[in-house]
Each structure stands twice: as structure tokens, then as C-alpha cells.
Design a protein around this motif. Structure first.
Motif, PDB file in Angstrom:
ATOM      1  N   TYR A  59      25.460 -25.535  21.647  1.00 56.63           N
ATOM      2  CA  TYR A  59      25.441 -24.083  21.623  1.00 56.63           C
ATOM      3  C   TYR A  59      26.038 -23.559  20.321  1.00 56.63           C
ATOM      4  CZ  TYR A  59      26.760 -19.358  22.744  1.00 56.63           C
ATOM      5  OH  TYR A  59      26.918 -18.012  22.709  1.00 56.63           O
ATOM      6  N   ARG A  60      25.328 -22.656  19.704  1.00 56.67           N
ATOM      7  CA  ARG A  60      25.862 -21.953  18.551  1.00 56.67           C
ATOM      8  C   ARG A  60      25.873 -20.473  18.890  1.00 56.67           C
ATOM      9  NH1 ARG A  60      21.866 -24.502  14.384  1.00 56.67           N
ATOM     10  NH2 ARG A  60      20.955 -25.249  16.295  1.00 56.67           N
ATOM     11  N   PRO A  61      27.059 -19.865  19.015  1.00 58.69           N
ATOM     12  CA  PRO A  61      27.118 -18.468  19.443  1.00 58.69           C
ATOM     13  C   PRO A  61      26.556 -17.524  18.386  1.00 58.69           C
ATOM     14  CG  PRO A  61      29.276 -19.219  18.759  1.00 58.69           C
ATOM     15  CD  PRO A  61      28.370 -20.426  18.739  1.00 58.69           C
ATOM     16  N   LEU A  62      26.162 -16.357  18.867  1.00 63.57           N
ATOM     17  CA  LEU A  62      25.757 -15.298  17.958  1.00 63.57           C
ATOM     18  C   LEU A  62      26.996 -14.833  17.203  1.00 63.57           C
ATOM     19  CD1 LEU A  62      23.559 -13.217  20.425  1.00 63.57           C
ATOM     20  CD2 LEU A  62      22.752 -14.603  18.513  1.00 63.57           C
ATOM     21  N   PRO A  63      26.813 -14.149  16.073  1.00 64.56           N
ATOM     22  CA  PRO A  63      27.980 -13.566  15.404  1.00 64.56           C
ATOM     23  C   PRO A  63      28.675 -12.595  16.363  1.00 64.56           C
ATOM     24  CG  PRO A  63      26.020 -13.419  14.023  1.00 64.56           C
ATOM     25  CD  PRO A  63      25.568 -13.907  15.370  1.00 64.56           C
TER      26      PRO A  63
END
Length: 159
Positions: free
Chosen positions: A49-53
Motif C-alpha cells: 500500500y502506498r497512501p495518497l498524499p
């Protein structure tokens, strides 16, 4: 697809990739992102998972809302929505969302977690430990559950 050779790591990896790509194509995509869009993958240490800014607070939100002007951070997994959705909802109400607790943090939303993801001998996440340390040092950090957050998101003055 080439014939399968048992116990050959390269062949095993290739076969797994072929399976995933076949499933993606059946769902109208060309790659793994068609199956698991980057911002809907479950959030955990084991995911990619790569979160949104972090969202920007809504300065035009109702200043009477309890989250307006508050600094909010999250730890643990949420059940009702993704962390990105929860962050966006808080920011829309005028909260400043941060990646982790600091001396300026007002609220830490504590979700669930898998104890197996913690280091040996540790019983809480690093973020929760930091929040508890800030509280012990006299900082007014409020620890709330996901249910508490849901109630705050549905807050209406006079009700």
C-alpha cells in the motif's frame, strides 16, 4: 504457456505471474493494478500500500465542528473505510491530518492491528506508543476509536 516444471523457483514465479495476468485480463485489465488499484489495497505492513498524499484541511469548514483546527493522526487498520478515506473526511471538516503524532497532535484515531506485526516484546504500535508518551508528558492528546471517529464525522450541532 510453457509446460510446468515442479520445484523450479523461476518456473514457479513465471507460472504465478501468468495466473495473475490471466485473472487481470478476465477482469478487463492488462496488469496487476487492474486487480488491486494502488489506493484500495488493504493497509498493513505486509501490503504494498502506498497512501495518497495527506489531504489539506478545509479552511471553509464549520469552525464549530469538534475536528475543526484539530491535528489528527491514525494508527492501526480501520474496518469501515480506508485510512485515505478517513483522512479525507477529517480534512474536509477542517482538521489537519498528519502522518504521525507530534507535540501538536490533538487526536489519534486508534484502529485494530495484528499483534504479529509488532516487534517482539512490543504490545502497541510505535505511533500509539508515541501518543501515550506525549500524554504522559502532559500533552492533551485524545485517543479515540474508529467508532468515536464515526460519531465525530456524523456530528451535528444541537443534536
Amino acid at each position: 504457456m510453457a509446460p510446468f516444471e515442479h520445484h523450479d523457483a523461476e518456473e514457479d514465479a513465471r507460472t504465478c505471474a501468468d495466473v495473475v495476468l490471466t485473472i487481470a485480463r478476465r477482469h478487463g485489465g492488462d496488469d496487476i493494478d487492474a486487480l488491486w488499484p494502488i489506493n484500495t489495497v488493504a493497509q498493513s505492513r505486509r501490503s504494498h500500500y502506498r497512501p495518497l498524499p495527506l489531504p489539506t484541511h478545509n479552511a471553509e469548514a464549520d469552525p464549530g465542528h469538534p475536528l475543526y483546527g484539530a491535528s489528527v493522526t491514525f494508527t492501526g487498520d480501520l474496518e469501515g473505510f480506508t485510512r485515505d478515506e478517513a483522512r479525507a473526511a477529517c480534512a474536509a471538516l477542517g482538521a489537519t491530518v498528519t502522518a504521525g503524532p507530534t507535540k501538536k497532535t490533538d487526536v489519534v484515531v486508534v484502529g485494530g492491528f495484528d499483534p504479529a506485526t509488532l516487534k517482539e516484546g512490543v504490545t502497541v504500535s510505535a505511533k500509539l506508543q508515541k501518543a501515550m508518551d506525549l500524554r504522559a508528558a502532559g500533552r492533551p492528546v485524545e485517543l479515540i476509536s474508529e467508532a468515536d471517529l464515526v460519531a465525530l464525522l456524523a456530528y451535528e450541532p444541537g443534536r
